[in-house]
Design a protein around this motif. Structure first.
Motif, PDB file in Angstrom:
ATOM      1  N   LEU A   1      -6.204 -28.824  34.119  1.00  0.00           N
ATOM      2  CA  LEU A   1      -5.871 -27.556  34.759  1.00  0.00           C
ATOM      3  C   LEU A   1      -6.699 -26.402  34.192  1.00  0.00           C
ATOM      4  CD1 LEU A   1      -1.996 -27.974  35.006  1.00  0.00           C
ATOM      5  CD2 LEU A   1      -3.636 -28.027  36.896  1.00  0.00           C
ATOM      6  N   MET A   2      -7.231 -26.610  32.964  1.00  0.00           N
ATOM      7  CA  MET A   2      -8.150 -25.627  32.371  1.00  0.00           C
ATOM      8  C   MET A   2      -9.593 -25.915  32.780  1.00  0.00           C
ATOM      9  SD  MET A   2      -6.343 -25.543  28.599  1.00  0.00           S
ATOM     10  CE  MET A   2      -7.498 -24.414  27.835  1.00  0.00           C
ATOM     11  N   GLN A   3      -9.747 -26.925  33.664  1.00  0.00           N
ATOM     12  CA  GLN A   3     -11.044 -27.300  34.235  1.00  0.00           C
ATOM     13  C   GLN A   3     -12.031 -27.777  33.166  1.00  0.00           C
ATOM     14  OE1 GLN A   3     -12.154 -23.812  36.575  1.00  0.00           O
ATOM     15  NE2 GLN A   3     -10.778 -24.416  38.225  1.00  0.00           N
ATOM     16  N   GLN A   4     -11.508 -28.610  32.269  1.00  0.00           N
ATOM     17  CA  GLN A   4     -12.335 -29.181  31.205  1.00  0.00           C
ATOM     18  C   GLN A   4     -12.233 -30.700  31.230  1.00  0.00           C
ATOM     19  OE1 GLN A   4     -11.072 -27.453  27.476  1.00  0.00           O
ATOM     20  NE2 GLN A   4     -11.246 -25.353  28.221  1.00  0.00           N
ATOM     21  N   ASP A   5     -13.217 -31.375  30.607  1.00  0.00           N
ATOM     22  CA  ASP A   5     -13.180 -32.833  30.475  1.00  0.00           C
ATOM     23  C   ASP A   5     -12.134 -33.232  29.450  1.00  0.00           C
ATOM     24  OD1 ASP A   5     -15.279 -32.970  32.232  1.00  0.00           O
ATOM     25  OD2 ASP A   5     -16.814 -33.287  30.708  1.00  0.00           O
ATOM     26  N   HIS A   6     -11.571 -34.421  29.624  1.00  0.00           N
ATOM     27  CA  HIS A   6     -10.622 -34.995  28.680  1.00  0.00           C
ATOM     28  C   HIS A   6     -11.264 -36.221  28.054  1.00  0.00           C
ATOM     29  CE1 HIS A   6      -6.851 -37.176  27.477  1.00  0.00           C
ATOM     30  NE2 HIS A   6      -6.489 -35.959  27.149  1.00  0.00           N
TER      31      HIS A   6
ATOM     32  N   LEU B   1      -8.575 -33.943  41.343  1.00  0.00           N
ATOM     33  CA  LEU B   1      -7.505 -34.273  40.398  1.00  0.00           C
ATOM     34  C   LEU B   1      -6.753 -33.007  40.014  1.00  0.00           C
ATOM     35  CD1 LEU B   1      -5.952 -36.088  38.416  1.00  0.00           C
ATOM     36  CD2 LEU B   1      -7.845 -35.819  36.798  1.00  0.00           C
ATOM     37  N   GLU B   2      -7.490 -31.961  39.736  1.00  0.00           N
ATOM     38  CA  GLU B   2      -6.873 -30.680  39.386  1.00  0.00           C
ATOM     39  C   GLU B   2      -5.926 -30.210  40.493  1.00  0.00           C
ATOM     40  OE1 GLU B   2      -8.231 -25.995  38.736  1.00  0.00           O
ATOM     41  OE2 GLU B   2      -9.608 -27.475  39.582  1.00  0.00           O
ATOM     42  N   LYS B   3      -6.359 -30.315  41.735  1.00  0.00           N
ATOM     43  CA  LYS B   3      -5.542 -29.854  42.863  1.00  0.00           C
ATOM     44  C   LYS B   3      -4.270 -30.686  42.993  1.00  0.00           C
ATOM     45  CE  LYS B   3      -9.415 -28.050  45.603  1.00  0.00           C
ATOM     46  NZ  LYS B   3     -10.259 -28.250  46.816  1.00  0.00           N
ATOM     47  N   GLU B   4      -4.385 -31.990  42.790  1.00  0.00           N
ATOM     48  CA  GLU B   4      -3.195 -32.836  42.926  1.00  0.00           C
ATOM     49  C   GLU B   4      -2.220 -32.629  41.769  1.00  0.00           C
ATOM     50  OE1 GLU B   4      -3.244 -36.451  45.185  1.00  0.00           O
ATOM     51  OE2 GLU B   4      -5.390 -36.697  44.773  1.00  0.00           O
ATOM     52  N   LEU B   5      -2.759 -32.364  40.576  1.00  0.00           N
ATOM     53  CA  LEU B   5      -1.891 -32.047  39.443  1.00  0.00           C
ATOM     54  C   LEU B   5      -1.123 -30.754  39.706  1.00  0.00           C
ATOM     55  CD1 LEU B   5      -4.122 -32.862  36.316  1.00  0.00           C
ATOM     56  CD2 LEU B   5      -2.235 -34.203  37.243  1.00  0.00           C
TER      57      LEU B   5
ATOM     58  N   GLU C   1      -0.646 -19.765  29.050  1.00  0.00           N
ATOM     59  CA  GLU C   1      -1.522 -18.911  29.857  1.00  0.00           C
ATOM     60  C   GLU C   1      -1.920 -19.583  31.165  1.00  0.00           C
ATOM     61  OE1 GLU C   1      -4.687 -17.948  27.191  1.00  0.00           O
ATOM     62  OE2 GLU C   1      -3.427 -16.655  25.926  1.00  0.00           O
ATOM     63  N   VAL C   2      -2.122 -20.904  31.124  1.00  0.00           N
ATOM     64  CA  VAL C   2      -2.429 -21.638  32.360  1.00  0.00           C
ATOM     65  C   VAL C   2      -1.271 -21.498  33.341  1.00  0.00           C
ATOM     66  CG1 VAL C   2      -2.712 -23.944  33.355  1.00  0.00           C
ATOM     67  CG2 VAL C   2      -4.016 -23.304  31.339  1.00  0.00           C
ATOM     68  N   MET C   3      -0.045 -21.646  32.855  1.00  0.00           N
ATOM     69  CA  MET C   3       1.124 -21.531  33.725  1.00  0.00           C
ATOM     70  C   MET C   3       1.255 -20.127  34.295  1.00  0.00           C
ATOM     71  SD  MET C   3       4.011 -23.930  31.898  1.00  0.00           S
ATOM     72  CE  MET C   3       5.085 -23.779  33.328  1.00  0.00           C
ATOM     73  N   GLU C   4       0.949 -19.133  33.468  1.00  0.00           N
ATOM     74  CA  GLU C   4       1.046 -17.745  33.932  1.00  0.00           C
ATOM     75  C   GLU C   4      -0.036 -17.435  34.964  1.00  0.00           C
ATOM     76  OE1 GLU C   4       2.967 -15.832  29.840  1.00  0.00           O
ATOM     77  OE2 GLU C   4       0.797 -15.693  30.212  1.00  0.00           O
ATOM     78  N   GLU C   5      -1.261 -17.889  34.689  1.00  0.00           N
ATOM     79  CA  GLU C   5      -2.376 -17.607  35.596  1.00  0.00           C
ATOM     80  C   GLU C   5      -2.189 -18.260  36.957  1.00  0.00           C
ATOM     81  OE1 GLU C   5      -5.699 -19.022  33.382  1.00  0.00           O
ATOM     82  OE2 GLU C   5      -5.655 -17.358  31.940  1.00  0.00           O
ATOM     83  N   ARG C   6      -1.592 -19.454  36.966  1.00  0.00           N
ATOM     84  CA  ARG C   6      -1.398 -20.179  38.218  1.00  0.00           C
ATOM     85  C   ARG C   6      -0.047 -19.884  38.861  1.00  0.00           C
ATOM     86  NH1 ARG C   6      -4.970 -24.759  39.045  1.00  0.00           N
ATOM     87  NH2 ARG C   6      -6.531 -24.815  37.392  1.00  0.00           N
TER      88      ARG C   6
ATOM     89  N   GLY D   1      -2.572 -42.402  32.756  1.00  0.00           N
ATOM     90  CA  GLY D   1      -2.950 -41.088  32.241  1.00  0.00           C
ATOM     91  C   GLY D   1      -2.583 -39.994  33.223  1.00  0.00           C
ATOM     92  N   SER D   2      -3.455 -39.027  33.387  1.00  0.00           N
ATOM     93  CA  SER D   2      -3.183 -37.919  34.310  1.00  0.00           C
ATOM     94  C   SER D   2      -3.055 -38.389  35.746  1.00  0.00           C
ATOM     95  CB  SER D   2      -4.295 -36.871  34.205  1.00  0.00           C
ATOM     96  OG  SER D   2      -4.177 -36.148  33.003  1.00  0.00           O
ATOM     97  N   THR D   3      -3.691 -39.498  36.077  1.00  0.00           N
ATOM     98  CA  THR D   3      -3.596 -40.024  37.440  1.00  0.00           C
ATOM     99  C   THR D   3      -2.180 -40.493  37.745  1.00  0.00           C
ATOM    100  OG1 THR D   3      -5.914 -40.677  37.275  1.00  0.00           O
ATOM    101  CG2 THR D   3      -4.679 -41.613  39.090  1.00  0.00           C
ATOM    102  N   SER D   4      -1.351 -40.707  36.717  1.00  0.00           N
ATOM    103  CA  SER D   4       0.054 -41.043  36.947  1.00  0.00           C
ATOM    104  C   SER D   4       0.746 -39.936  37.735  1.00  0.00           C
ATOM    105  CB  SER D   4       0.776 -41.265  35.617  1.00  0.00           C
ATOM    106  OG  SER D   4       0.287 -42.404  34.959  1.00  0.00           O
ATOM    107  N   ASN D   5       0.363 -38.694  37.472  1.00  0.00           N
ATOM    108  CA  ASN D   5       0.937 -37.570  38.210  1.00  0.00           C
ATOM    109  C   ASN D   5       0.523 -37.597  39.669  1.00  0.00           C
ATOM    110  OD1 ASN D   5       2.208 -35.350  36.221  1.00  0.00           O
ATOM    111  ND2 ASN D   5       0.597 -36.479  35.179  1.00  0.00           N
ATOM    112  N   VAL D   6      -0.712 -38.018  39.908  1.00  0.00           N
ATOM    113  CA  VAL D   6      -1.202 -38.124  41.281  1.00  0.00           C
ATOM    114  C   VAL D   6      -0.429 -39.202  42.024  1.00  0.00           C
ATOM    115  CG1 VAL D   6      -3.216 -38.659  42.714  1.00  0.00           C
ATOM    116  CG2 VAL D   6      -3.496 -37.310  40.620  1.00  0.00           C
ATOM    117  N   ILE D   7      -0.238 -40.346  41.369  1.00  0.00           N
ATOM    118  CA  ILE D   7       0.548 -41.436  41.964  1.00  0.00           C
ATOM    119  C   ILE D   7       1.941 -40.927  42.325  1.00  0.00           C
ATOM    120  CG2 ILE D   7       1.640 -43.664  41.488  1.00  0.00           C
ATOM    121  CD1 ILE D   7      -0.816 -44.206  39.589  1.00  0.00           C
TER     122      ILE D   7
END
Length: 291
Positions: free
Chosen positions: A57-62, A71-75, A116-121, A214-220
């Motif tokens: 969500l901070m638009q960085q690599d993990h 992925l960001e949009k689906e999260l 801050e991510v939660m506040e910005e979004r 991983g994060s794709t679990s949220n997408v599922i």
């Protein structure tokens, strides 16, 4: 028995600040709430957000995947769902409880950036979120309670497992797997078009889906939710890695062997293994009294 630091914290620290805009339950509050929900709902999703999701969500690599805009949009879509059957676990403002332990479970040092991510979004912040570390903490400190949970709500269910862990290893923890969907260990989202049809085609045939991606679990989770699939979806996090012997997390390196006690058939350990684990337990016990 709770560690000494817990009693010192209770005696000398200020009471929990309930004015925080973002509130997360304790481990046991969240666990007991989940148990009651599973008993009373035919459809229930337990969706975990951790540091990795916030990195995206901070638009960085993990460490396990590269940044992907989709992925960001689906999260983000997942985090915005507000429904009593879609439980969101959030890694912010953990209340101090008996499970706090260095390397196992504690506040992230960069928590403010996540806030801050939660506040910005403009994410919802007036909810009381679930705790994303339920299963790793039970695996380390309450493996018998974890075993009872698995016996009651997981092992007897007709289920689908989506992950990179070998089927036989996952079955040691979760019981028989009726539909096994194998995905890459890294960058799973990049290949989702290849394996998603198998998930989509069979999710309606099971009572429980276990995403281990991983994060794709949220997408599922969010895709199954939007499909209207009437089943239960539980993200257990990294406990299956402990069963597989993968030291993917610091908690597994420190005390991951405790999860073996939660298996239906715990393995017979050699003398050398028992001695190694005993040394780990003694060292961890004394360290955990103070940090």
């Amino acid at each position: 028995m709770k560690p000494l630091k817990y009693y010192f914290h209770t005696l000398f620290s200020a009471q929990r600040d309930t004015t925080d805009a973002i509130r997360t339950k304790t481990i046991l509050e969240s666990f007991h709430f989940l148990v009651e929900k599973l008993k009373t709902h035919e459809r229930l999703f337990f969706v975990r957000f951790g540091d990795g999701e916030f990195v995206t969500l901070m638009q960085q690599d993990h460490r396990n995947y590269v940044f992907n805009e989709n992925l960001e949009k689906e999260l983000e879509t997942s985090f915005r769902i507000e429904h009593e059957e879609y439980l969101i676990a959030c890694p912010i403002n953990y209340p101090y409880d008996e499970f706090h332990a260095k390397g196992i479970y504690r506040q992230f040092s960069w928590q403010q950036e996540m806030i801050e991510v939660m506040e910005e979004r403009d994410f919802p912040q007036d909810l009381v979120f679930e705790n994303p570390c339920i299963f790793q903490c039970l695996g380390v400190f309450r493996p018998k309670l974890l075993k009872r949970f698995l016996d009651d709500f997981v092992r007897k269910e007709k289920k689908m497992f989506i992950g990179s862990t070998e089927k036989t290893t996952a079955e040691k923890l979760y019981g028989p797997i009726d539909y096994y969907v194998q995905i890459p260990a890294r960058n799973a989202y990049e290949s989702i078009a290849d394996w998603w049809p198998e998930v989509e085609g069979n999710a309606g045939k099971v009572d429980l889906v276990i995403p281990s991606a991983g994060s794709t679990s949220n997408v599922i989770s969010v895709r199954l939710w939007n499909m209207g699939v009437r089943c239960k979806v539980i993200d257990f996090g990294s406990i299956v890695d402990a069963v597989a012997g993968k030291t993917s997390r610091s908690w597994i390196r420190l005390q991951g062997h405790k999860v073996l006690q939660a298996l239906q058939n715990p393995p017979e350990l050699s003398f050398a293994e028992r001695l190694k684990f005993l040394r780990k337990d003694i060292k961890f016990y004394f360290r955990n009294q103070v940090i």
